[in-house]
Design an enzyme around this catalytic site. Structure first.
Site, PDB file in Angstrom:
ATOM      1  N   THR B 329       0.820  -1.215   0.000  1.00  0.00           N
ATOM      2  CA  THR B 329       0.000   0.000   0.000  1.00  0.00           C
ATOM      3  C   THR B 329       0.851   1.261   0.000  1.00  0.00           C
ATOM      4  OG1 THR B 329      -0.105   0.189   2.409  1.00  0.00           O
ATOM      5  CG2 THR B 329      -1.795  -1.175   1.348  1.00  0.00           C
ATOM      6  N   CYS B 330       0.203   2.360  -0.396  1.00  0.00           N
ATOM      7  CA  CYS B 330       0.826   3.687  -0.391  1.00  0.00           C
ATOM      8  C   CYS B 330       0.824   4.268   1.005  1.00  0.00           C
ATOM      9  CB  CYS B 330       0.045   4.611  -1.317  1.00  0.00           C
ATOM     10  SG  CYS B 330       0.452   4.403  -3.033  1.00  0.00           S
ATOM     11  N   ASP B 331       1.141   3.486   1.990  1.00  0.00           N
ATOM     12  CA  ASP B 331       1.213   3.980   3.347  1.00  0.00           C
ATOM     13  C   ASP B 331       2.593   3.647   3.864  1.00  0.00           C
ATOM     14  OD1 ASP B 331       1.122   4.297   6.171  1.00  0.00           O
ATOM     15  OD2 ASP B 331      -1.045   4.116   6.116  1.00  0.00           O
ATOM     16  N   ASN B 372      -6.504   1.385   0.057  1.00  0.00           N
ATOM     17  CA  ASN B 372      -5.830   1.494  -1.256  1.00  0.00           C
ATOM     18  C   ASN B 372      -6.594   0.752  -2.347  1.00  0.00           C
ATOM     19  OD1 ASN B 372      -2.253   2.000  -1.237  1.00  0.00           O
ATOM     20  ND2 ASN B 372      -3.750   2.814   0.181  1.00  0.00           N
TER      21      ASN B 372
END
Lengths: 382, 382
Positions: B329-331, B372
């Site tokens: 994920t973009c985390d 996401n």
């Protein structure tokens, strides 16, 4: 807390915590970004809140979309965005997902290493697509951010020209550079050193005959939690000055990717006090247990990073005292705030409703699918 | 990795990470608990893995169920358990959920303060039920556990007699005491001091004329991750000896609540390597990105607490080197292991499948609903 949300909650009859988001606030936020950075395209970070109503309204307003997965691309398309307004901004993508994105018309991709460039080049070549563009994400220190970023995304700035040259040689357009100054960034000057770095990458690529066009300024625009945050205009001015400082009169095309800054203050969570107790008679601090916790949508309380403003109907009743706040699950890690307890009214009782403000971003989709049997956080967009 | 799981994965054609759980291993685990603690009733902690097939098999074998919510009670009933074999083990319950549990026939409830007792007493009285039982959870230090518990659940042992006396005075049966020695407890002696404390509560209640009957020994029984763990028999012996030591020849009724120990080693997760990269040419450590991360089911990697064994088909190919493991994920918080990197084969490549072992507990239900845009972890029970 807007009047519309207040009325919605007054009429709600269902049980359980919920997030309510007021679309008018989102519209207002979009307009502020558009006017604070008039020459910059806005790519809303879909992951912050992918509610169809939010995406549809932003698409209508002219927003572009930063997506993290094929599913998010499909959501943006379903909401009315055209593929040329969608960026596949995750640097970690399966090659078959890149192929699906290309087939859906998406042409703009984030990378931070040569292996990711190779995937895009192969997928584009297999589909006979010759206009795919990549931007390279570079690491940035994130000082001043409340949810600072790890080194997970981006490469060292010195490596970026190699990555972009590799893309160019593989038949892709070496389009630009991106960075992220850290989420909930309170320092309006944080973009300055990142833009200096971006300008260095532009120069290094130029020396290799590769002309970059775009700087992706990322997200990081804060929403108001407990502390006040600077206005969007202050960020706009500071960024514009930094662009002039580092790029002179050859200012590149720019894009921003607000997520939290677009939807955070538009939503709030209503939760119920399930239990108030002490561990021993001598304890000074009460434990207040809510019907939402870390696994029900408040994942960003991890390490007590994000401190949401919490309102009670008893706020005016006088004395407050410190509380440890915890969620309802049988997981001892499901404690929201303990190191820095919250001040809540002494008169707070089981059954009271609390309002968690600034909860429009990074809540609903983080929610666990069924941990402890609890259903995911309900979401209402009004 | 059982032969049945190996064959299932060989024939699987779907995309994305999945958890596969072998019911025969669960059966085997149940039998081991039953024989190691022959006089103790087993209450499976449903939250560890509520798959209907698991609940059904355990119900058939005679297991009881420890539940955290009304939804889990309903799942246990649907799987064939009778209400007298279900405990509502969460100390944090809404009064209307207690009322629903009572209406479903459940009579056994956990508490750790007087306010929770009041809710049960009111709900029972409103429904004219006079045989509701409560046990009081006491705090326990959790030393020796890999996923140690906070002070979230339980009261100081000195307060327990007051809570139990309050229950008694409210017309409930003051049934016993519970504690939890910490999840993934590696020390077989950890129950000794907790049982000493339980015996003190029994005595203090006895002096007030209240005769307790039951000690809930909780969970904490480990599953094998990277390190070997003691066999269930060793825990059984140690617990039996501690019971004799502290209760003499008046050994109370006992129950255990294994979750991880019942299903952890029965399941594994298959994941795909999405990207292998370095942040700069000089980096010694590779970043290996998987298609599952902290928000896709591996929440227990929080603070790198649980270190799962990870196998690759290239394990026999020779040299290994350290990797930072991260999710898709973009985390930036979605990093699994960084402080203590994992050793993985140097030859590992994008597209490789990895097996994360010991993943049958606390994975599927922790998975985020759509963070996401990624779907929740798929689960197959075979």
């Amino acid at each position: 807390m807007t009047q519309r949300i207040r009325e919605f909650l007054r009429n709600r009859r269902e049980d359980g915590p919920c997030m309510v988001l007021d679309l008018e606030v989102v519209r207002d936020n979009y307009m502020k970004f558009a006017s604070a950075l008039p020459d910059t395209r806005v790519f809303y970070a879909v992951k912050a809140n992918p509610a169809p109503e939010v995406l549809h309204m932003l698409a209508t307003l002219g927003s572009c979309f930063d997506t993290a997965s094929v599913q998010e691309i499909e959501m943006a398309l379903a909401a009315g965005a055209t593929a040329d307004r969608i960026s596949f901004g995750n640097t970690i993508k399966k090659e078959r997902d890149i192929a699906r994105a290309l087939a859906l018309g998406v042409r703009l991709f984030a990378v931070d290493c040569q292996a990711e460039v190779d995937k895009i080049a192969r997928a584009a070549s297999a589909a006979d697509i010759d206009d795919a563009k990549v931007f390279c994400r570079v690491l940035c220190d994130g000082a001043g951010a409340e949810w600072p970023l790890s080194r997970k995304f981006g490469c060292d700035p010195q490596m970026a020209p190699d990555v972009l040259e590799h893309a160019y040689r593989q038949g892709l357009e070496a389009y630009g550079v991106s960075f992220h100054v850290g989420s909930q960034q309170g320092n309006t000057e944080a973009w300055d050193s990142a833009l200096a770095m971006a300008a260095d990458v532009f120069r290094a690529c130029g020396e290799r005959g590769i002309i970059l066009s775009m700087v992706n300024l990322g997200g990081g625009f804060p929403t108001k939690y407990l502390k006040d945050v600077p206005a969007v205009e202050a960020y706009g001015n500071s960024i514009f000055n930094a662009l002039r400082r580092h790029f002179g009169n050859r200012i590149p095309e720019t894009i921003i990717e607000p997520g939290r800054g677009m939807v955070g203050n538009a939503g709030l969570i209503e939760t119920e006090v399930v239990l108030v107790s002490k561990k021993s008679e001598a304890d000074e601090v009460r434990w207040v247990y809510l019907d939402i916790g870390k696994f029900g949508g408040l994942a960003e309380t991890m390490d007590e990073s994000i401190r949401y403003p919490i309102r009670s109907e008893r706020d005016h009743e006088g004395e407050k005292a410190p509380c440890i706040l915890a969620g309802p699950t049988c997981d001892s890690a499901d404690v929201l705030y303990e190191k820095q307890p919250y001040m809540l009214p002494v008169s707070i009782e089981i059954g009271d409703k609390l309002l968690i403000e600034g909860a429009g971003a990074y809540t609903t989709t983080y929610s666990a699918v069924a941990f402890n049997g609890f259903p995911p956080l309900k979401s209402y967009v009004i």
